[in-house]
Write a protein that holds these residues in place. Structure first.
Motif, PDB file in Angstrom:
ATOM      1  N   PHE A 288       7.238   1.233 -14.844  1.00 44.59           N
ATOM      2  CA  PHE A 288       6.523   1.835 -13.719  1.00 44.59           C
ATOM      3  C   PHE A 288       7.255   3.086 -13.217  1.00 44.59           C
ATOM      4  O   PHE A 288       7.483   3.260 -12.011  1.00 44.59           O
ATOM      5  CB  PHE A 288       6.368   0.815 -12.589  1.00 44.59           C
ATOM      6  N   ALA A 289       7.624   3.948 -14.136  1.00 45.18           N
ATOM      7  CA  ALA A 289       8.383   5.150 -13.775  1.00 45.18           C
ATOM      8  C   ALA A 289       7.635   6.005 -12.758  1.00 45.18           C
ATOM      9  O   ALA A 289       8.251   6.592 -11.850  1.00 45.18           O
ATOM     10  CB  ALA A 289       8.693   5.969 -15.032  1.00 45.18           C
ATOM     11  N   SER A 290       6.307   6.090 -12.888  1.00 45.63           N
ATOM     12  CA  SER A 290       5.537   6.935 -11.975  1.00 45.63           C
ATOM     13  C   SER A 290       5.499   6.366 -10.562  1.00 45.63           C
ATOM     14  O   SER A 290       5.160   7.083  -9.611  1.00 45.63           O
ATOM     15  CB  SER A 290       4.110   7.121 -12.500  1.00 45.63           C
ATOM     16  N   ASN A 291       5.862   5.095 -10.421  1.00 47.46           N
ATOM     17  CA  ASN A 291       5.892   4.459  -9.102  1.00 47.46           C
ATOM     18  C   ASN A 291       7.314   4.258  -8.585  1.00 47.46           C
ATOM     19  O   ASN A 291       7.517   3.571  -7.594  1.00 47.46           O
ATOM     20  CB  ASN A 291       5.184   3.102  -9.151  1.00 47.46           C
ATOM     21  N   THR A 292       8.286   4.855  -9.272  1.00 50.58           N
ATOM     22  CA  THR A 292       9.693   4.648  -8.933  1.00 50.58           C
ATOM     23  C   THR A 292      10.339   5.958  -8.523  1.00 50.58           C
ATOM     24  O   THR A 292      10.354   6.923  -9.292  1.00 50.58           O
ATOM     25  CB  THR A 292      10.459   4.048 -10.127  1.00 50.58           C
ATOM     26  N   THR A 293      10.914   5.986  -7.330  1.00 42.13           N
ATOM     27  CA  THR A 293      11.646   7.171  -6.863  1.00 42.13           C
ATOM     28  C   THR A 293      13.011   7.253  -7.515  1.00 42.13           C
ATOM     29  O   THR A 293      13.428   8.321  -7.992  1.00 42.13           O
ATOM     30  CB  THR A 293      11.808   7.133  -5.340  1.00 42.13           C
ATOM     31  N   ALA A 294      13.736   6.143  -7.548  1.00 42.49           N
ATOM     32  CA  ALA A 294      15.079   6.108  -8.117  1.00 42.49           C
ATOM     33  C   ALA A 294      15.474   4.655  -8.347  1.00 42.49           C
ATOM     34  O   ALA A 294      14.885   3.731  -7.773  1.00 42.49           O
ATOM     35  CB  ALA A 294      16.081   6.787  -7.189  1.00 42.49           C
ATOM     36  N   ALA A 295      16.495   4.470  -9.208  1.00 44.24           N
ATOM     37  CA  ALA A 295      17.017   3.142  -9.497  1.00 44.24           C
ATOM     38  C   ALA A 295      18.511   3.110  -9.212  1.00 44.24           C
ATOM     39  O   ALA A 295      19.237   4.049  -9.550  1.00 44.24           O
ATOM     40  CB  ALA A 295      16.758   2.760 -10.951  1.00 44.24           C
TER      41      ALA A 295
ATOM     42  N   LYS B 168       0.824  -1.220   0.000  1.00 51.48           N
ATOM     43  CA  LYS B 168       0.000   0.000   0.000  1.00 51.48           C
ATOM     44  C   LYS B 168       0.861   1.275   0.000  1.00 51.48           C
ATOM     45  O   LYS B 168       0.634   2.198   0.783  1.00 51.48           O
ATOM     46  CB  LYS B 168      -0.967   0.001   1.191  1.00 51.48           C
ATOM     47  N   ILE B 169       1.837   1.283  -0.888  1.00 52.25           N
ATOM     48  CA  ILE B 169       2.664   2.478  -1.050  1.00 52.25           C
ATOM     49  C   ILE B 169       2.667   2.887  -2.515  1.00 52.25           C
ATOM     50  O   ILE B 169       2.547   2.046  -3.418  1.00 52.25           O
ATOM     51  CB  ILE B 169       4.115   2.249  -0.561  1.00 52.25           C
ATOM     52  N   ASP B 170       2.787   4.191  -2.744  1.00 50.81           N
ATOM     53  CA  ASP B 170       2.718   4.717  -4.105  1.00 50.81           C
ATOM     54  C   ASP B 170       4.043   4.581  -4.850  1.00 50.81           C
ATOM     55  O   ASP B 170       4.063   4.335  -6.055  1.00 50.81           O
ATOM     56  CB  ASP B 170       2.304   6.193  -4.090  1.00 50.81           C
ATOM     57  N   LYS B 171       5.142   4.755  -4.124  1.00 50.94           N
ATOM     58  CA  LYS B 171       6.443   4.765  -4.786  1.00 50.94           C
ATOM     59  C   LYS B 171       7.452   3.915  -4.025  1.00 50.94           C
ATOM     60  O   LYS B 171       7.434   3.853  -2.797  1.00 50.94           O
ATOM     61  CB  LYS B 171       6.992   6.192  -4.914  1.00 50.94           C
ATOM     62  N   ILE B 172       8.324   3.290  -4.794  1.00 49.16           N
ATOM     63  CA  ILE B 172       9.440   2.544  -4.228  1.00 49.16           C
ATOM     64  C   ILE B 172      10.712   2.953  -4.970  1.00 49.16           C
ATOM     65  O   ILE B 172      10.660   3.536  -6.052  1.00 49.16           O
ATOM     66  CB  ILE B 172       9.261   1.016  -4.364  1.00 49.16           C
ATOM     67  N   SER B 173      11.849   2.644  -4.372  1.00 46.80           N
ATOM     68  CA  SER B 173      13.113   2.672  -5.096  1.00 46.80           C
ATOM     69  C   SER B 173      13.483   1.232  -5.418  1.00 46.80           C
ATOM     70  O   SER B 173      13.023   0.291  -4.755  1.00 46.80           O
ATOM     71  CB  SER B 173      14.200   3.334  -4.255  1.00 46.80           C
ATOM     72  N   VAL B 174      14.312   1.042  -6.446  1.00 49.77           N
ATOM     73  CA  VAL B 174      14.697  -0.306  -6.846  1.00 49.77           C
ATOM     74  C   VAL B 174      16.213  -0.406  -6.849  1.00 49.77           C
ATOM     75  O   VAL B 174      16.922   0.528  -7.242  1.00 49.77           O
ATOM     76  CB  VAL B 174      14.131  -0.689  -8.228  1.00 49.77           C
ATOM     77  N   TYR B 175      16.723  -1.553  -6.388  1.00 47.60           N
ATOM     78  CA  TYR B 175      18.158  -1.829  -6.365  1.00 47.60           C
ATOM     79  C   TYR B 175      18.362  -3.196  -7.005  1.00 47.60           C
ATOM     80  O   TYR B 175      17.915  -4.206  -6.478  1.00 47.60           O
ATOM     81  CB  TYR B 175      18.683  -1.826  -4.929  1.00 47.60           C
ATOM     82  N   GLY B 176      19.038  -3.218  -8.142  1.00 47.31           N
ATOM     83  CA  GLY B 176      19.286  -4.471  -8.839  1.00 47.31           C
ATOM     84  C   GLY B 176      20.755  -4.816  -8.838  1.00 47.31           C
ATOM     85  O   GLY B 176      21.614  -3.950  -9.035  1.00 47.31           O
ATOM     86  N   GLY B 177      21.071  -6.102  -8.624  1.00 44.08           N
ATOM     87  CA  GLY B 177      22.432  -6.597  -8.697  1.00 44.08           C
ATOM     88  C   GLY B 177      22.546  -7.685  -9.743  1.00 44.08           C
ATOM     89  O   GLY B 177      21.740  -8.616  -9.771  1.00 44.08           O
ATOM     90  N   SER B 178      23.508  -7.555 -10.674  1.00 44.69           N
ATOM     91  CA  SER B 178      23.749  -8.545 -11.710  1.00 44.69           C
ATOM     92  C   SER B 178      22.490  -8.707 -12.578  1.00 44.69           C
ATOM     93  O   SER B 178      21.993  -7.722 -13.106  1.00 44.69           O
ATOM     94  CB  SER B 178      24.184  -9.865 -11.067  1.00 44.69           C
ATOM     95  N   TYR B 179      21.961  -9.953 -12.734  1.00 41.17           N
ATOM     96  CA  TYR B 179      20.711 -10.096 -13.501  1.00 41.17           C
ATOM     97  C   TYR B 179      19.613  -9.217 -12.921  1.00 41.17           C
ATOM     98  O   TYR B 179      18.730  -8.744 -13.653  1.00 41.17           O
ATOM     99  CB  TYR B 179      20.245 -11.558 -13.526  1.00 41.17           C
ATOM    100  N   GLY B 180      19.659  -8.950 -11.637  1.00 46.19           N
ATOM    101  CA  GLY B 180      18.662  -8.074 -11.031  1.00 46.19           C
ATOM    102  C   GLY B 180      18.631  -6.685 -11.638  1.00 46.19           C
ATOM    103  O   GLY B 180      17.612  -5.993 -11.557  1.00 46.19           O
ATOM    104  N   THR B 181      19.742  -6.248 -12.277  1.00 50.30           N
ATOM    105  CA  THR B 181      19.718  -4.947 -12.955  1.00 50.30           C
ATOM    106  C   THR B 181      18.803  -4.976 -14.172  1.00 50.30           C
ATOM    107  O   THR B 181      18.279  -3.933 -14.573  1.00 50.30           O
ATOM    108  CB  THR B 181      21.131  -4.510 -13.387  1.00 50.30           C
ATOM    109  N   VAL B 182      18.623  -6.154 -14.755  1.00 51.13           N
ATOM    110  CA  VAL B 182      17.673  -6.283 -15.861  1.00 51.13           C
ATOM    111  C   VAL B 182      16.261  -6.012 -15.363  1.00 51.13           C
ATOM    112  O   VAL B 182      15.516  -5.194 -15.930  1.00 51.13           O
ATOM    113  CB  VAL B 182      17.764  -7.690 -16.488  1.00 51.13           C
ATOM    114  N   VAL B 183      15.882  -6.687 -14.282  1.00 47.30           N
ATOM    115  CA  VAL B 183      14.526  -6.534 -13.758  1.00 47.30           C
ATOM    116  C   VAL B 183      14.315  -5.124 -13.210  1.00 47.30           C
ATOM    117  O   VAL B 183      13.251  -4.519 -13.398  1.00 47.30           O
ATOM    118  CB  VAL B 183      14.240  -7.589 -12.672  1.00 47.30           C
ATOM    119  N   ALA B 184      15.332  -4.568 -12.554  1.00 50.56           N
ATOM    120  CA  ALA B 184      15.217  -3.204 -12.034  1.00 50.56           C
ATOM    121  C   ALA B 184      15.059  -2.201 -13.164  1.00 50.56           C
ATOM    122  O   ALA B 184      14.278  -1.241 -13.059  1.00 50.56           O
ATOM    123  CB  ALA B 184      16.447  -2.861 -11.191  1.00 50.56           C
TER     124      ALA B 184
END
Length: 485
Positions: free
Chosen positions: A216-223, A193-209
């Protein structure tokens, strides 16, 4: 101040206290973006080296008959969580129900497991979702690494506690995609129940991030992207340069012993492979020289156990269904690799090794890679090959990258920085760093990196003072910085 030119970027390195003594200890990091392995002495305790480090370097193996293994070994996500309840019961975890297919609701639902390492969710704090690597790596084993964030980890679909309820769905190629993983993370955001998150991706996780922050740019504070995947291409020029330099710095007796061993075993590519493996850790070529001098003290003295282990090394714990809680699941890894990169490709690869009658020669191979049969056996098609440029980023984006990263080469991170990030962006390169150097520093409780990571996750610029504090606390690497608004 000193200016360094690095892969087309002009970066500034603060010289304040940037020459600390190198440690006499050496770290072998099995999965560098999780907890580093214990240090072992390279000078005074060779028995400890043999006992501890070589076990970590031993090659993992698994049954190549995927159908046989699948039929006998599959467990559901809830069974996985129960199997490892000594760990999962301590996680502040919860299941989120998501569509099997986001385009076709009739295909039903599945569950993904998420948990907070920060304890109870605090609505007054910002939230970051971490995307793990592999592909195929589950999220378990993380502790709290930040101070002022809700930290959320999750098992991507088909992994660990997020195995589906049936083997048929687990083996369905349509169940897996980068976008499905990103959309599942968005369902976790909604559940919190939050409007925005930040995302942190490592290795393959950078693909998903990258996919998440683009869709979902409008729901993302920063990457924050750490050890960045740009596309399927690999550039071996850094490996070739540093491997040749490290080899030339070896004592003559070690060179002769290594040459004799490789000629006797016909392992022409073994030195190259070992260097590539070690590039997952910081200062890989210093480690390479240390290990080789231990294995080959002189031309006529070979430590057979160390030589055999090192020149057949693999640092991954690959399994099919997560038989250990920190495993990389081979089926998921193979499925996404088959879908994300061309199944037929030509690789122009130059291998270095002391072969023939010379100490150091070049062997040029034009390898035709053909995985079509392997991928067809699991029904995977390469009809949507991943390219980061398909997912432009407008949110503030920060990159952490090792210049000696052997998993996600640094030139790919620079291309991502230049071509994908369209808004405010900054890149920090760890000189001497291996894979996911930001997460390595965070796991080492480096307070300078904690402050920098939190600033980046808030979408803020990293200050010079913050960078100087970070470099004061780093023994193995030095960070350089570039930015663009």
């Amino acid at each position: 101040m000193k200016t360094i030119y690095l892969w087309g970027l002009t970066a500034t390195l603060a010289l304040a206290a940037c020459s600390p003594k190198h440690s006499d200890e050496i770290k072998v990091e099995a999965i560098p973006y999780k907890s580093p392995a214990p240090s072992v002495s390279t000078t005074n305790d060779k028995d400890a080296f043999r006992k501890d480090s070589l076990a970590q370097l031993a090659a993992a193996s698994y049954d190549s008959d995927m159908q046989k293994e699948a039929l006998s070994g599959f467990i559901t996500g809830t069974e996985f969580c129960e199997k490892f309840k000594d760990i999962t019961s301590k996680e502040n975890g919860f299941y989120v129900t998501v569509p099997v297919d986001y385009k076709d609701a009739s295909k039903g639902q599945t569950q993904v497991w998420a948990y907070l390492t920060s304890g109870a969710f605090n609505s007054a704090l910002p939230t970051v979702i971490f995307f793990d690597g592999g592909s195929g790596g589950n999220s378990h084993g993380w502790g709290k690494i930040l101070k002022n964030f809700n930290e959320v980890h999750y098992d991507q679909r088909g992994i660990g506690c997020s195995h589906p309820q049936s083997l048929a769905l687990y083996r369905d190629p349509n169940f897996y995609s980068n976008e499905n993983n990103a959309r599942d993370a968005n369902e976790i955001r909604k559940a919190l129940k939050i409007d925005k998150i930040s995302v942190y991706g490592g290795s393959y996780g950078t693909v998903v991030a990258t996919v998440y922050a683009s869709i979902f740019a409008s729901n993302t504070t920063a990457a924050v992207l750490d050890g960045t995947v740009f596309n399927h291409e690999e550039n071996y020029k850094v490996l070739r340069f540093y491997l040749k330099r490290a080899y030339n710095q070896l004592p003559e007796g070690t060179k002769l012993g290594l040459k004799k061993y490789i000629n006797q075993t016909s392992q022409i590519a073994s030195l190259w492979s070992l260097a590539r493996v070690l590039m997952y850790s910081n200062n890989p070529f210093d480690k390479l020289k240390t290990y080789l001098m231990m294995a080959f003290p002189s031309e006529n003295e070979i430590n057979q156990e160390i030589a055999d282990k090192l020149l057949g090394a693999s640092l991954f714990n690959d399994t099919f269904f997560g038989e250990t809680v920190d495993a990389v699941e081979a089926f998921n890894n193979q499925m996404l690799n088959c879908k994300n990169s061309p199944q037929k490709a030509s690789m122009d690869l130059t291998l270095f090794g002391p072969i023939g009658d010379t100490y150091f020669e070049l062997e040029k191979y034009n390898n035709e890679i053909d995985r079509t049969a392997e991928c067809a056996a699991i029904g995977a098609k390469d009809d949507k090959i991943y390219a980061a440029t398909d997912y432009p980023l407008t949110v503030p984006t920060t990159y952490f990258q090792g210049n000696l990263d052997g998993a996600t080469f640094a030139d790919g991170a620079v291309k991502h920085y230049k071509q994908v990030a369209k808004g405010s962006k900054q890149i920090m390169i760890a000189v001497g760093g291996g894979h996911c150097p930001g997460l390595v520093a965070l796991n080492q409780k480096n307070l300078g990196m904690v402050e920098i990571a939190e600033a980046a996750l808030r979408g803020e610029k990293v200050t010079q003072d913050q960078r100087e504090v970070l470099n004061l606390g780093q023994k193995e690497v030095k960070w350089v910085y570039a930015e663009k608004n």
